[in-house]
Design a protein around this motif. Structure first.
Motif, PDB file in Angstrom:
ATOM      1  N   GLY A 151      32.860 -21.458  34.340  1.00 37.78           N
ATOM      2  CA  GLY A 151      31.819 -19.878  34.567  1.00 37.78           C
ATOM      3  C   GLY A 151      31.432 -20.189  32.542  1.00 37.78           C
ATOM      4  O   GLY A 151      31.989 -18.959  32.571  1.00 37.78           O
ATOM      5  N   THR A 152      29.733 -20.615  32.530  1.00 41.49           N
ATOM      6  CA  THR A 152      29.562 -20.403  31.620  1.00 41.49           C
ATOM      7  C   THR A 152      27.567 -20.326  31.132  1.00 41.49           C
ATOM      8  O   THR A 152      27.411 -20.379  31.136  1.00 41.49           O
ATOM      9  N   GLY A 153      28.192 -18.524  32.240  1.00 42.37           N
ATOM     10  CA  GLY A 153      26.856 -17.529  31.460  1.00 42.37           C
ATOM     11  C   GLY A 153      27.337 -16.684  30.978  1.00 42.37           C
ATOM     12  O   GLY A 153      27.506 -17.459  29.479  1.00 42.37           O
ATOM     13  N   LYS A 154      26.663 -15.653  30.966  1.00 38.03           N
ATOM     14  CA  LYS A 154      26.341 -14.842  29.888  1.00 38.03           C
ATOM     15  C   LYS A 154      27.211 -14.576  28.899  1.00 38.03           C
ATOM     16  O   LYS A 154      28.159 -14.929  28.038  1.00 38.03           O
ATOM     17  N   LEU A 203      38.208 -17.723  32.758  1.00 31.43           N
ATOM     18  CA  LEU A 203      37.586 -17.338  34.084  1.00 31.43           C
ATOM     19  C   LEU A 203      36.591 -16.875  33.237  1.00 31.43           C
ATOM     20  O   LEU A 203      36.991 -15.589  33.597  1.00 31.43           O
ATOM     21  N   HIS A 204      35.613 -17.013  33.809  1.00 30.46           N
ATOM     22  CA  HIS A 204      34.035 -16.144  33.892  1.00 30.46           C
ATOM     23  C   HIS A 204      33.303 -16.092  34.391  1.00 30.46           C
ATOM     24  O   HIS A 204      31.727 -16.380  34.416  1.00 30.46           O
ATOM     25  N   CYS A 205      34.172 -16.786  36.097  1.00 30.04           N
ATOM     26  CA  CYS A 205      32.305 -17.235  36.966  1.00 30.04           C
ATOM     27  C   CYS A 205      32.815 -15.631  37.862  1.00 30.04           C
ATOM     28  O   CYS A 205      33.768 -15.284  37.882  1.00 30.04           O
ATOM     29  N   ARG A 234      37.296 -11.051  37.522  1.00 25.88           N
ATOM     30  CA  ARG A 234      37.894 -10.358  38.377  1.00 25.88           C
ATOM     31  C   ARG A 234      39.102 -11.019  39.378  1.00 25.88           C
ATOM     32  O   ARG A 234      39.356 -12.020  39.229  1.00 25.88           O
ATOM     33  N   GLY A 235      39.850  -9.624  39.121  1.00 29.43           N
ATOM     34  CA  GLY A 235      41.101 -10.408  39.881  1.00 29.43           C
ATOM     35  C   GLY A 235      41.565 -11.508  40.815  1.00 29.43           C
ATOM     36  O   GLY A 235      42.288 -12.547  41.451  1.00 29.43           O
ATOM     37  N   GLY A 236      40.806 -11.748  42.211  1.00 25.33           N
ATOM     38  CA  GLY A 236      40.381 -12.286  43.202  1.00 25.33           C
ATOM     39  C   GLY A 236      40.891 -13.839  42.857  1.00 25.33           C
ATOM     40  O   GLY A 236      40.555 -14.486  43.675  1.00 25.33           O
ATOM     41  N   LEU A 237      39.840 -13.985  41.796  1.00 22.85           N
ATOM     42  CA  LEU A 237      40.057 -16.088  41.479  1.00 22.85           C
ATOM     43  C   LEU A 237      41.778 -16.224  41.097  1.00 22.85           C
ATOM     44  O   LEU A 237      41.148 -16.836  41.277  1.00 22.85           O
ATOM     45  N   ILE A 238      42.477 -15.270  40.895  1.00 22.12           N
ATOM     46  CA  ILE A 238      43.712 -16.115  40.998  1.00 22.12           C
ATOM     47  C   ILE A 238      45.074 -15.449  42.017  1.00 22.12           C
ATOM     48  O   ILE A 238      44.595 -14.363  42.416  1.00 22.12           O
ATOM     49  N   ASP A 239      45.280 -16.528  42.711  1.00 26.03           N
ATOM     50  CA  ASP A 239      46.839 -16.179  43.349  1.00 26.03           C
ATOM     51  C   ASP A 239      47.443 -16.048  42.448  1.00 26.03           C
ATOM     52  O   ASP A 239      48.826 -16.974  42.203  1.00 26.03           O
TER      53      ASP A 239
END
Ligand code: NAD
Length: 340
Positions: A151-154, A203-205, A234-239
């Protein structure tokens, strides 16, 4: 406009209060989170203002709409806690704060990277107890290491800029490569390649159905032995269970979290006199190489000022019948998702 403001702490009331006076809106503050059970507090309020751990599911939204609420003003960039389809169906306008300070989050990410690498959290405790041994505190040079940014946004782009300053190599994964990152020398690759070649993965998406559990058992398997994983998104990105298994096997050498899947029951509250019932979270805390902060990456005075000002400006746009540039439009979200 009369606005019911949920999930507030003293600092929210302070910063929002300043701008409410400037913009001329009446804010009524509630400490409680907005959930299906607390919507009654918003009865008769045309606008409701919420934060990330408020639960704007279909039932909450239907209840709010039946009580006359027409505007949902999010004090956050993320909107994964809002059922946007139902909001659209009910004719509710949803506005957000798209960028209050990407620097705050990127800089906190770097704080986690540095603390985990040089084990500052452990050194702090040791020295206070008169233990001046440095055994077990060895780190590695960031210079020359590889950082993979998902995630390479802002925020991701600012992190890339900072890590470039340390002399890191940059890998990136995004649906849309960012020109600023390409100019820094970032190499865009597919996720398995990013996992396999990164010493640090950050993680940045946003959290979407597509990115839910992006870090799975399979993703952990693909990582370098001893990789550092950081999540300030956001927490839900990781199991979480996959991360725990990865920590136990040593595949994950360091884990830095500012967000956690089940954080709504924990974060932002003082639970120091309570027995925490979440055994998965407690297992995470038992690892010496895990550092958790409770969703504080955004928490700078610059960000709080921007959140308050943009929120009140968004409410003013709505009150005065102007199109708000920060409206979350369902059709745009759908387009973004179908391109995944
Ligand atoms: P942004 O919209 O500028 O950037 C997000 C990037 O992610 C975009 O480039 C987008 O194309 C990309 N993306 C979307 N889906 C993806 C996927 N499945 N895989 C890879 N990339 C994907 O957002 P931002 O301002 O950089 O914020 C990023 C996230 O940070 C937010 O979604 C929010 O969840 C989180 N955040 C956390 C805090 C905190 O305090 N911890 C504060 C603000 C934001």
């Amino acid at each position: 406009m009369k606005v019911a403001v949920f999930n507030t702490k003293e600092y929210d009331r302070q910063f929002l209060g300043v701008f409410a006076a400037l913009y001329g809106h009446e804010l009524v503050f509630f400490e409680t989170r907005l959930t299906e059970n607390t919507t009654i507090l918003a009865n008769g309020f045309p606008a409701v203002c919420v934060f990330i751990n408020d639960d704007l599911n279909a039932n909450t939204l239907r209840s709010l709409a039946s009580q006359g609420t027409k505007l949902l003003a999010l004090r956050s960039a993320g909107y994964n806690h809002v059922d946007l389809s139902v909001a659209a169906e009910l004719g509710m306008t949803v506005v957000r704060v798209p960028a209050y300070s990407p620097y705050a989050v990127a800089e906190h990410t770097v704080a986690l990277i540095l603390a985990l690498n040089r084990k500052t959290h452990r050194a702090y405790n040791r020295v206070r107890e008169g233990n001046f041994s440095i055994e077990g505190l060895q780190g590695f040079d960031l210079f020359g290491s590889t950082v993979g940014i998902v995630g390479t946004g802002k925020i991701g782009a600012i992190l890339a800029q900072i890590m470039k300053g340390f002399g890191c190599n940059l890998l990136g994964y995004d649906l849309y490569p960012n020109k600023a990152c390409l100019e820094l020398g970032m190499n865009y690759v597919e996720l398995p390649e990013l996992f396999a070649n990164s010493d640090i993965i950050s993680l940045h998406c946003p959290l979407t159905p597509e990115s839910h559990h992006l870090i799975s058992v399979q993703a952990v398997d693909q990582m370098k032995q001893g990789a550092m994983l950081i999540n300030t998104s956001r927490g839900g990105l990781i199991d979480t269970q996959a991360a725990i298994d990865g920590l136990k096997s040593g595949k994950i050498g360091y884990l830095g979290l500012d967000v956690y899947e089940q954080e709504a029951d924990l974060f932002f509250e003082d639970l120091s006199n309570v027995v925490i019932q979440d055994d998965v979270f407690q297992r995470l805390l038992a690892f010496p190489n895990v550092l958790v902060t409770s969703h504080q990456a955004f928490f700078t005075k610059n960000a709080l000022t921007n959140i308050a000002e943009t929120t009140l400006a968004n409410i003013t746009d709505f009150a005065e019948g102007r199109v708000c540039a920060n409206e979350v439009k369902l059709d745009k979200v759908r387009v973004a998702k179908t391109t995944v």
